[in-house]
Design a protein around this motif. Structure first.
Motif, mmCIF file in Angstrom:
data_model
loop_
_atom_site.group_PDB
_atom_site.id
_atom_site.type_symbol
_atom_site.label_atom_id
_atom_site.label_comp_id
_atom_site.label_asym_id
_atom_site.label_seq_id
_atom_site.Cartn_x
_atom_site.Cartn_y
_atom_site.Cartn_z
ATOM 1 N N TYR A 150 20.100 -14.396 102.950
ATOM 2 C CA TYR A 150 19.279 -13.949 104.071
ATOM 3 C C TYR A 150 17.833 -14.454 103.954
ATOM 4 N N SER A 151 17.311 -14.950 105.059
ATOM 5 C CA SER A 151 15.885 -15.290 105.112
ATOM 6 C C SER A 151 15.072 -14.013 105.141
ATOM 7 N N ALA A 152 13.759 -14.134 104.992
ATOM 8 C CA ALA A 152 12.885 -12.954 105.072
ATOM 9 C C ALA A 152 13.057 -12.268 106.419
ATOM 10 N N GLU A 153 13.149 -13.062 107.501
ATOM 11 C CA GLU A 153 13.309 -12.492 108.841
ATOM 12 C C GLU A 153 14.644 -11.750 108.968
ATOM 13 N N GLU A 154 15.702 -12.346 108.423
ATOM 14 C CA GLU A 154 17.022 -11.712 108.498
ATOM 15 C C GLU A 154 17.091 -10.468 107.627
ATOM 16 N N SER A 155 16.310 -10.431 106.564
ATOM 17 C CA SER A 155 16.327 -9.287 105.640
ATOM 18 C C SER A 155 15.702 -8.040 106.249
ATOM 19 N N GLU A 156 14.841 -8.221 107.230
ATOM 20 C CA GLU A 156 14.138 -7.081 107.827
ATOM 21 C C GLU A 156 15.084 -5.978 108.268
ATOM 22 N N VAL A 157 16.212 -6.358 108.855
ATOM 23 C CA VAL A 157 17.132 -5.372 109.409
ATOM 24 C C VAL A 157 17.626 -4.400 108.334
ATOM 25 N N PHE A 158 17.801 -4.902 107.106
ATOM 26 C CA PHE A 158 18.281 -4.044 106.016
ATOM 27 C C PHE A 158 17.218 -3.036 105.594
ATOM 28 N N PHE A 159 15.957 -3.480 105.542
ATOM 29 C CA PHE A 159 14.871 -2.563 105.197
ATOM 30 C C PHE A 159 14.696 -1.499 106.280
ATOM 31 N N LYS A 160 14.805 -1.913 107.532
ATOM 32 C CA LYS A 160 14.660 -0.958 108.641
ATOM 33 C C LYS A 160 15.795 0.057 108.641
ATOM 34 N N ARG A 161 17.005 -0.423 108.371
ATOM 35 C CA ARG A 161 18.156 0.481 108.339
ATOM 36 C C ARG A 161 18.018 1.480 107.190
ATOM 37 N N PHE A 162 17.624 0.991 106.021
ATOM 38 C CA PHE A 162 17.428 1.870 104.861
ATOM 39 C C PHE A 162 16.354 2.914 105.151
ATOM 40 N N SER A 163 15.309 2.515 105.879
ATOM 41 C CA SER A 163 14.164 3.389 106.137
ATOM 42 C C SER A 163 14.477 4.499 107.129
ATOM 43 N N GLU A 164 15.629 4.422 107.796
ATOM 44 C CA GLU A 164 16.029 5.506 108.696
ATOM 45 C C GLU A 164 16.261 6.804 107.931
ATOM 46 N N ASN A 165 16.401 6.707 106.593
ATOM 47 C CA ASN A 165 16.551 7.913 105.749
ATOM 48 C C ASN A 165 15.246 8.696 105.621
ATOM 49 N N PHE A 166 14.142 8.095 106.043
ATOM 50 C CA PHE A 166 12.828 8.693 105.814
ATOM 51 C C PHE A 166 12.070 8.891 107.122
ATOM 52 N N ALA A 167 11.268 9.955 107.151
ATOM 53 C CA ALA A 167 10.498 10.282 108.358
ATOM 54 C C ALA A 167 9.107 9.667 108.284
ATOM 55 N N PHE A 168 9.054 8.344 108.157
ATOM 56 C CA PHE A 168 7.753 7.670 108.205
ATOM 57 C C PHE A 168 7.926 6.260 108.759
ATOM 58 N N ASN A 169 6.823 5.695 109.191
ATOM 59 C CA ASN A 169 6.815 4.339 109.733
ATOM 60 C C ASN A 169 5.860 3.470 108.930
ATOM 61 N N TYR A 170 6.154 2.199 108.861
ATOM 62 C CA TYR A 170 5.292 1.258 108.165
ATOM 63 C C TYR A 170 5.463 -0.114 108.812
ATOM 64 N N GLU A 171 4.612 -1.041 108.440
ATOM 65 C CA GLU A 171 4.648 -2.374 109.013
ATOM 66 C C GLU A 171 5.356 -3.333 108.053
ATOM 67 N N ILE A 172 6.033 -4.344 108.607
ATOM 68 C CA ILE A 172 6.635 -5.399 107.792
ATOM 69 C C ILE A 172 5.960 -6.718 108.156
ATOM 70 N N ALA A 182 9.058 -9.542 97.243
ATOM 71 C CA ALA A 182 8.693 -8.491 98.195
ATOM 72 C C ALA A 182 7.696 -7.569 97.512
ATOM 73 N N MET A 183 6.812 -6.974 98.289
ATOM 74 C CA MET A 183 5.839 -6.054 97.710
ATOM 75 C C MET A 183 5.312 -5.107 98.779
ATOM 76 N N VAL A 184 4.904 -3.916 98.349
ATOM 77 C CA VAL A 184 4.272 -2.947 99.236
ATOM 78 C C VAL A 184 2.768 -2.966 98.991
ATOM 79 N N LEU A 185 2.006 -3.115 100.080
ATOM 80 C CA LEU A 185 0.549 -2.985 100.008
ATOM 81 C C LEU A 185 0.198 -1.565 100.423
ATOM 82 N N ASN A 186 -0.211 -0.790 99.437
ATOM 83 C CA ASN A 186 -0.427 0.642 99.622
ATOM 84 C C ASN A 186 -1.501 0.940 100.654
#
Length: 386
Positions: A150-172, A182-186
């Motif tokens: 998967y390219s970075a663009e194609e990988s987004e869908v997996f992160f978004k799907r996983f994040s449905e478990n949590f009640a928060f939003n963030y930017e990719i 991959a990394m999170v900028l706090n």
């Protein structure tokens, strides 16, 4: 619990707010990642691994001296509770150290010595642990789950799907200027995916649990407290945070021997700094002595040598061992998810919660609800680490 407003609480909240305003600009990873990694990789390979990369770094956009001065003029003597006063003293020293790291990025020995002050360097025991892991055979790297897909663009869908478990939003966002895949900028609540990388199914499973399940969870929990320290970070929180993140890989049954060996190679690479190895020599050690393919050897070497010698990478393995032992002592993992906190400050976290100055974790790492690990070899390795 409601915060009791008195003179001490007012002083603490004021100091905490002041520090928060100052350190929002200090995201070390935003400055230490070279902006020309790919170009220098091609030049390095073309030179037959002899010409060390010449990395360029982002410009620093804050007044370093002014930040130091404002940090040390905070009136922490107004905090009466000795436990909390000592914590804030540690915070000021820790952030002063990070500023010194940032202001010396690219300045060889100065940056390396500042990193030693902030992160330390592997002990003999840490290096022995790494070499112990490297004795184990890899899993089959040709297995389907390890194949790039998967390219970075194609990988987004997996992160978004996983994040449905949590009640928060963030930017990719996507970038070709980071050494991690991959990394999170706090400070800006953002997940960054490396556009130069093609992700496998295993990497997606690892990174969703690691980056979102822990790093983004602690980012979001950190914003919920009266005190901003939980968001901008306790002193030396990197070891605990990375330990928690890799432990989520373990609990979700995605931690492999291959991944443990990757963390072990990072320890070996950081240890090479203490031995005075150049970039080229560290690379050749990983590529020739340890038989790492040249792409993997290059990026691990970049991680260790960026800035002039970045020692943080050995903390993934030490942090994992500490969190693994903490969990098996039946201690409360949710306490360590309250923000960018440090395991060694568990008593201070409990004290702040009891005073109403902090709150229990709202967002909980989904992998921590049940131990799904079935990899007995991984368990044996983690139990055996000293």
């Amino acid at each position: 619990m409601k915060v009791e407003i008195n003179a001490e609480t007012t002083a603490l909240l004021e100091i905490d707010n002041n520090i928060d305003a100052l350190v929002k600009q200090i995201e070390l990873l935003s400055y230490v990642n070279p902006v020309n990694i790919e170009e220098e990789k091609e030049r390095f390979f073309s030179s037959k691994y002899l010409k060390a990369p010449v990395f360029k770094y982002p410009d620093i956009n804050f007044d370093k001296f002014k930040l130091h001065r404002k940090l040390f003029t905070q009136p922490i003597e107004r905090i009466e509770d000795p436990l909390i006063k000592d914590l804030y003293e540690d915070i000021i020293y820790a952030y002063s150290g990070l500023i010194q790291c940032i202001e010396t990025i690219g300045d060889g020995k100065k940056f390396y010595y500042n990193c030693l002050h902030c992160f330390g360097t592997p002990t003999e025991k840490d290096v022995e642990n790494a070499k112990f892991i490297l004795h184990f055979e890899d899993e089959d790297k040709q297995a389907a789950k390890f194949q790039p897909k998967y390219s970075a663009e194609e990988s987004e869908v997996f992160f978004k799907r996983f994040s449905e478990n949590f009640a928060f939003n963030y930017e990719i966002k996507h970038s070709d200027k980071i050494s991690a895949i991959a990394m999170v900028l706090n400070n800006i609540k953002t997940l960054v995916l490396n556009t130069n990388h093609t992700f496998s199914d295993n990497e997606i499973a690892v990174l969703t649990n690691h980056e979102i399940g822990v790093h983004m969870v602690t980012t979001m929990n950190g914003l919920l407290h009266p005190l901003k320290i939980f968001s901008h970070g306790f002193p030396n929180n990197e070891e605990t945070q990375e330990g928690l993140a890799v432990f989520a890989e373990y609990m979700s049954n995605n931690l492999t021997v291959n991944r443990l060996k990757e963390l072990a190679y990072r320890v070996i690479a950081v240890d090479s700094l203490a031995k005075g190895y150049t970039f080229s020599r560290t690379f050749r050690m990983l590529h020739n002595q340890y038989d790492l393919d040249r792409e993997a050897a290059f990026y691990i070497t970049v991680r260790a040598h960026r800035g002039g010698g970045f020692t943080k990478d050995y903390l993934y393995l030490t942090g994992l061992k500490k969190v693994y032992d903490y969990y098996h002592e039946d201690k409360d993992l949710s306490l360590l998810l309250t923000g960018k906190v440090t395991l060694e400050y568990a008593d201070e976290i409990k004290a702040l919660i009891s005073k109403g100055l902090a709150v229990p974790s709202k967002h909980i790492t989904s992998a921590y609800s049940e131990n799904k690990n079935t990899n007995k070899k991984v368990d044996f390795i983690l139990r055996s680490l000293k």
